[in-house]
Design a protein around this motif. Sequence first.
Motif, PDB file in Angstrom:
ATOM      1  N   ASP B  83     -44.861   3.102 -38.976  1.00  0.00           N
ATOM      2  CA  ASP B  83     -45.953   2.521 -39.299  1.00  0.00           C
ATOM      3  C   ASP B  83     -46.699   2.313 -38.091  1.00  0.00           C
ATOM      4  OD1 ASP B  83     -46.664   0.360 -41.811  1.00  0.00           O
ATOM      5  OD2 ASP B  83     -47.934   0.440 -39.955  1.00  0.00           O
ATOM      6  N   PRO B  85     -49.592   0.692 -36.311  1.00  0.00           N
ATOM      7  CA  PRO B  85     -49.873  -0.493 -35.672  1.00  0.00           C
ATOM      8  C   PRO B  85     -48.654  -1.565 -35.644  1.00  0.00           C
ATOM      9  CG  PRO B  85     -51.055  -0.157 -38.004  1.00  0.00           C
ATOM     10  CD  PRO B  85     -50.210   1.117 -37.525  1.00  0.00           C
ATOM     11  N   LEU B  86     -47.593  -1.849 -36.617  1.00  0.00           N
ATOM     12  CA  LEU B  86     -46.790  -2.474 -36.534  1.00  0.00           C
ATOM     13  C   LEU B  86     -45.762  -1.937 -35.306  1.00  0.00           C
ATOM     14  CD1 LEU B  86     -46.021  -3.504 -40.203  1.00  0.00           C
ATOM     15  CD2 LEU B  86     -47.457  -4.792 -38.230  1.00  0.00           C
ATOM     16  N   LEU B  93     -44.620  -8.437 -29.672  1.00  0.00           N
ATOM     17  CA  LEU B  93     -44.284  -9.747 -30.405  1.00  0.00           C
ATOM     18  C   LEU B  93     -42.851 -10.252 -29.992  1.00  0.00           C
ATOM     19  CD1 LEU B  93     -45.875 -11.613 -32.352  1.00  0.00           C
ATOM     20  CD2 LEU B  93     -44.297 -10.427 -34.165  1.00  0.00           C
ATOM     21  N   ALA B 132     -39.513 -12.427 -35.987  1.00  0.00           N
ATOM     22  CA  ALA B 132     -40.605 -12.064 -36.831  1.00  0.00           C
ATOM     23  C   ALA B 132     -40.749 -10.582 -36.127  1.00  0.00           C
ATOM     24  CB  ALA B 132     -41.787 -12.681 -36.639  1.00  0.00           C
ATOM     25  N   LEU B 135     -37.820  -7.918 -36.949  1.00  0.00           N
ATOM     26  CA  LEU B 135     -37.947  -7.727 -38.143  1.00  0.00           C
ATOM     27  C   LEU B 135     -38.933  -6.594 -38.412  1.00  0.00           C
ATOM     28  CD1 LEU B 135     -37.611 -10.535 -40.552  1.00  0.00           C
ATOM     29  CD2 LEU B 135     -36.277  -8.690 -40.696  1.00  0.00           C
ATOM     30  N   MET B 136     -40.252  -6.883 -37.603  1.00  0.00           N
ATOM     31  CA  MET B 136     -41.476  -6.048 -37.641  1.00  0.00           C
ATOM     32  C   MET B 136     -40.995  -4.620 -36.973  1.00  0.00           C
ATOM     33  SD  MET B 136     -45.025  -6.409 -35.577  1.00  0.00           S
ATOM     34  CE  MET B 136     -45.952  -7.461 -36.732  1.00  0.00           C
ATOM     35  N   TRP B 139     -38.619  -2.728 -39.422  1.00  0.00           N
ATOM     36  CA  TRP B 139     -39.374  -2.298 -40.634  1.00  0.00           C
ATOM     37  C   TRP B 139     -40.219  -1.078 -40.291  1.00  0.00           C
ATOM     38  CZ3 TRP B 139     -44.372  -1.621 -42.637  1.00  0.00           C
ATOM     39  CH2 TRP B 139     -44.364  -1.141 -44.163  1.00  0.00           C
TER      40      TRP B 139
END
Lengths: 162, 357
Positions: B83, B85-86, B93, B132, B135-136, B139
């Motif tokens: 994915d 962008p993430l 982050l 966060a 996790l990003m 995923w």
Amino acid sequence: MTIYDLIFYLFAAITVISAFFVVTTRNIVYSAYYLLFTFFGVAGIYVLLGADFIAVVQLVVYVGGILILLLFGVMLTNRITNVQIKTGTIKIAPAAIGVALFAGILGAALLKTNWKTINSEIPISTTHTLGLLLIQQYAVVFELLGILLLIALIGAASMARK
Amino acid sequence: MTYDFFYKLFGSQVVAAIIQGLLPLFVFILPFAVFAVWLERKVSAHMQDRLGPMRVGWHGWLQTIADILKLLQKEDIIASENDKPLFNIAPLLVFIGSYAAFAAIPFSSAFIGSNLDLGVFFIVAVSGLVVAGILMAGWASNNKYSLLGAMRSAAQIISYEIPTILVIVTIVMVTGTLNLNTLSEMQTGHFWNWMILGGPTLGVAKFLMIPFMIIGFVIIYISSLAEVNRTPFDIPEAESELVSGYHTEYSGMKFAMFFLAEYANMFAVSAVVAALFFGGYQSPIGYLGNLIGIKWLIPIEQLFWFTAKGLFFVFVQMWLRWTLPRLRVDQLMAACWKYLIPIAFVNLIIIGLITLM
């Protein structure tokens, strides 16, 4: 326009724009991460208002707690991430009436309230006063809330054991 | 103090604030990460009776610089199923989360990013961003190993935050402040005023507190190890099971970003432990600047002591990493929920009773 205003509009823009995307995006994980920026923007506005303790609590509770829980739920649930969420509009007329009513109430509240204005000054830290208030004036409420949360925790633990 | 200096120099609050914000990164974290990566390799090598990197510079001290040059030239691979962008935001982050903690860490009496009254509470709060981000990364990689690693890491960080916070609450109860700068100032004088030895107030309570303070320190140190995913708590990136956890799919500078965040985090938790229990930037034996009457020497000495204490705890983390085997998942959770949290609670109550005396 001072620096203060500039930072306020920056945080306000972050909050509003990311909140808009939370609702409109079709991917549920993206929604969760836009929510991160919404919480962050709100925390920033709290800091600008001089409510430093509330801002950090906002980060702890919403980013560190609720958002992570949300992400866990989304990521552990099988095949939820591939579901296309419908973000179109259905039944426009009732929705429009509801939104208009709510906007009217909010607008009226905004205009009619007798806002208290104080001169802007360097905000002092609120932690000490807040702590004293919680432990003296609102001690009973504070303790009751603690017991309520404890009950919720014990309930969750006993449900998880089954 | 440094902020006032920059404000006078440039005459603009914005410029001064930006420089103040970037100072720890360029003056401290980047050199520290370069040094710590080399140190880690050397420590691991000598523990296993090897020599480690020896080719680049004296005993290989330039090895990390060579590695960074190599990583900079690597192709930035983004798999088609990732994915995008993430996948790109996640390393940032994670690093933002670990760098934000440095805002409240006092390096010396002259330099603290922001003299927050909330100090250590703020540091606990921003570590949520790291979770966060991890996790990003897991995923967005769209890789089972990555997702598993990220899940394990997040679960571990959240669980071990509880004993950390309980010990922090203990210290806050005794000292009555969350501000790390004030906390460090309270422990001034010599090493017997440090919180690990019962704090600055002399009396029976001080001596009663010593064993419980040591228990508190051991608990916070163990849980801080778990929070930075170091061995014995490194199941999020257990090489034999998960390739390397949430950063399996990352290459080049994005991988380096995770690495930098990890080392920045290692120092941040060590600095918090040092500030809570070991006097922060205070010297254990008094200041040379006081002795020979040169006032401007004192902040520099404080920076030295702070760095020394932080580096010592980082070294102990490495030491443990190459000594202890990895815990299983169930052992990890049992250690946290069945041992650390109850002990921390009892410790909190006992220290509370002693403080009331």
